[in-house]
Design an enzyme around this catalytic site. Sequence first.
Site, PDB file in Angstrom:
ATOM      1  NE  ARG A 106      -8.456  10.480   0.563  1.00 14.82           N
ATOM      2  CZ  ARG A 106      -7.559   9.574   1.008  1.00 14.82           C
ATOM      3  NH1 ARG A 106      -7.803   8.286   0.891  1.00 14.82           N
ATOM      4  NH2 ARG A 106      -6.434   9.980   1.561  1.00 14.82           N
ATOM      5  N   GLY A 155       0.849  -1.194   0.000  1.00 14.62           N
ATOM      6  CA  GLY A 155       0.000   0.000   0.000  1.00 14.62           C
ATOM      7  C   GLY A 155       0.879   1.236   0.000  1.00 14.62           C
ATOM      8  CG  LEU A 173      -0.107   9.804   8.860  1.00 17.22           C
ATOM      9  CD1 LEU A 173      -0.847  10.704   7.872  1.00 17.22           C
ATOM     10  CD2 LEU A 173       1.042   9.138   8.171  1.00 17.22           C
ATOM     11  CD  GLU A 180       1.076   6.595  11.212  1.00 15.37           C
ATOM     12  OE1 GLU A 180       1.928   5.696  11.286  1.00 15.37           O
ATOM     13  OE2 GLU A 180       1.164   7.653  11.856  1.00 15.37           O
ATOM     14  CB  THR A 195      -8.026   2.579  10.330  1.00 18.75           C
ATOM     15  OG1 THR A 195      -6.996   3.562  10.436  1.00 18.75           O
ATOM     16  CG2 THR A 195      -8.993   2.726  11.472  1.00 18.75           C
ATOM     17  CB  SER A 210     -14.423  24.203  10.844  1.00 22.33           C
ATOM     18  OG  SER A 210     -14.963  22.975  11.317  1.00 22.33           O
ATOM     19  CB  CYS A 235      -9.368   9.287   8.961  1.00 21.66           C
ATOM     20  SG  CYS A 235      -7.944   8.620   8.082  1.00 21.66           S
ATOM     21  CG  PHE A 236     -12.200  12.813  11.689  1.00 21.23           C
ATOM     22  CD1 PHE A 236     -11.144  12.028  12.132  1.00 21.23           C
ATOM     23  CD2 PHE A 236     -12.208  14.151  12.041  1.00 21.23           C
ATOM     24  CE1 PHE A 236     -10.111  12.560  12.905  1.00 21.23           C
ATOM     25  CE2 PHE A 236     -11.187  14.703  12.816  1.00 21.23           C
ATOM     26  CZ  PHE A 236     -10.142  13.905  13.244  1.00 21.23           C
ATOM     27  CB  VAL A 244      -4.325  -1.971   1.468  1.00 21.93           C
ATOM     28  CG1 VAL A 244      -3.095  -2.605   0.837  1.00 21.93           C
ATOM     29  CG2 VAL A 244      -4.958  -2.903   2.479  1.00 21.93           C
TER      30      VAL A 244
END
Length: 470
Positions: free
Chosen positions: A350, A11, A166, A164, A134, A268, A275-276, A89
């Site tokens: 995204r 990945g 980051l 991860e 994840t 915001s 991710c979220f 991946v």
Amino acid sequence: ADRITNICCIGAGYVGGPTCAVIAAKCPEIRITVVDRDPARISAWNSDTLPVYEPGLDALVKRQRNINLVFSTDIDRAIDEAQLIFIAVNTPPMHHHTHVSSLGAKPDLSAVSDCARRIARVSLTDKIVVAKSTVPCGACATIAQMLRDNAQSGVRFSVLSNPEFLSEGTAVRDLLHPDRILIGGDDMVAQDRLKAVYMHWVPEPNILTMNMWSSELAKLASNAMLAQRVSSINSISAICEAVGANISEVAAGCGSDSRIGSKFLRPSLGFGGSCFHKDIASLIWLSESLGLPEVAEYWHQVLALNRFQIRRFVARILADASRGDGSSGLQGRRVACLGFAFKEGTGDTRNTPAADVCCELLRNGATLSVYDPKVSRHHIVDRLAAAAGTDCSVDSVTVCADAYSAIAGSDIVVVLTAWSEFRVIDWEQALKLMAKPAYVFDGQIVLDHDRLRQLGFNVFSIGHTHVTAQ
Ligand code: NAD
Ligand code: UDX
């Protein structure tokens, strides 16, 4: 135990590429091969234009590439040669396969399963297999079972969970100075060998070993709690607008309590990114599948509030800036959209809130001119076309090369991403380029609103009392 000298990472995306570049830079005696099934991705990693934009990444990759960092499409060979294999991946949400009444979405683990089967088939020696993707609780146990079921005779696998943390836009800094590294598993020898890799640059107290399920769940829970903070402050921003409080003052007032902390309280248009949404949807799905609907509903509210923020913002634009001459909505209005990435510092779109706002503006008849310093023209158009679906057209969207071209001839400016360069726009000049009355709707609270009002703009900002100029 033997030291790790050869690593394979399957990945070559936002996680695999930067992570391996940092490991290569910090561990000169380790050779790392990053592989991917997408040959275009691999050639990009081998070119001058990397497939991922991250500050500091170009220099790092150029320094290590073909020294101890190799990008290749020969997946089997890299697996065969490695003692430790990262699986990095993608694990996207499976919207269409989830039960209709579900509030969540099961993650699609097919790419992870493909990797596990491939590793089992190809490996002729023992391997440590590390899930960096994840995955929901229990997935590493499933990977271990798949490896056992498909293993060549006599080959043993140890599976570890090593999520991860980051963030995009600060990936290199986050990888160089991680708050913590989690290593979940039950094979202490394997845990120690992976720990020894990280100890090249991460202080030992920051490396936490734990059981597999804890490590998997800590990743989902961290993202859910971070997103929850954004929804919490955004829920308060709606109250601010109604009562005359100022969200920046409220955030400072809350955040200076050391138990609450000041980070991640920036109001915001809501959280975006890869991710979220997906990780909360995965946590919701997990809660539902464990028979915990109250827990699922609790986390679902974080997503619901995030959508509410966009609806509120667009409703405010419609209420303030419709022509008021009987023509509907934003028909005939040109809106300059500043920013399109899901956050500043990245070109990633995204789940960007900007696309949702743009589509709502288009549905209400607006013409758009969009500018983002890091997102390319075709990316913006493709992303908008996908988000718009069939009920609105992107024909009236122009993508501009700078902020002034986007602003020229517009009636309304909306700030959709918190790029700091929007602060240094010459707003006096911008006002001259715009139709009058000129409106600014700041969805990210980046501009100096008092100054804009002095210049003669009508200004609305998330979380601030609504005042009209004159
Ligand atoms: P990505 O889409 O950027 O990269 C994934 C790569 O895997 C792609 O290049 C794809 O071609 C490749 N791939 C997929 N299936 C494959 C297979 N069977 N064999 C070989 N290659 C294959 O994804 P990403 O953003 O790097 O995320 C990867 C994982 O890390 C996900 O689980 C994500 O949730 C997690 N994560 C992402 C971030 C982030 O900021 N992007 C942060 C933390 C964790
Ligand atoms: C996130 C997590 O931070 C990271 O640990 C995980 O590994 C991947 O997911 P990322 O999505 O790259 O990282 O960016 P992040 O900085 O967390 O921002 C996510 C979204 O929340 C962005 O849209 C950002 O604009 C928004 N946000 C963040 C706010 O609206 N307010 C804030 O105070 C912080």
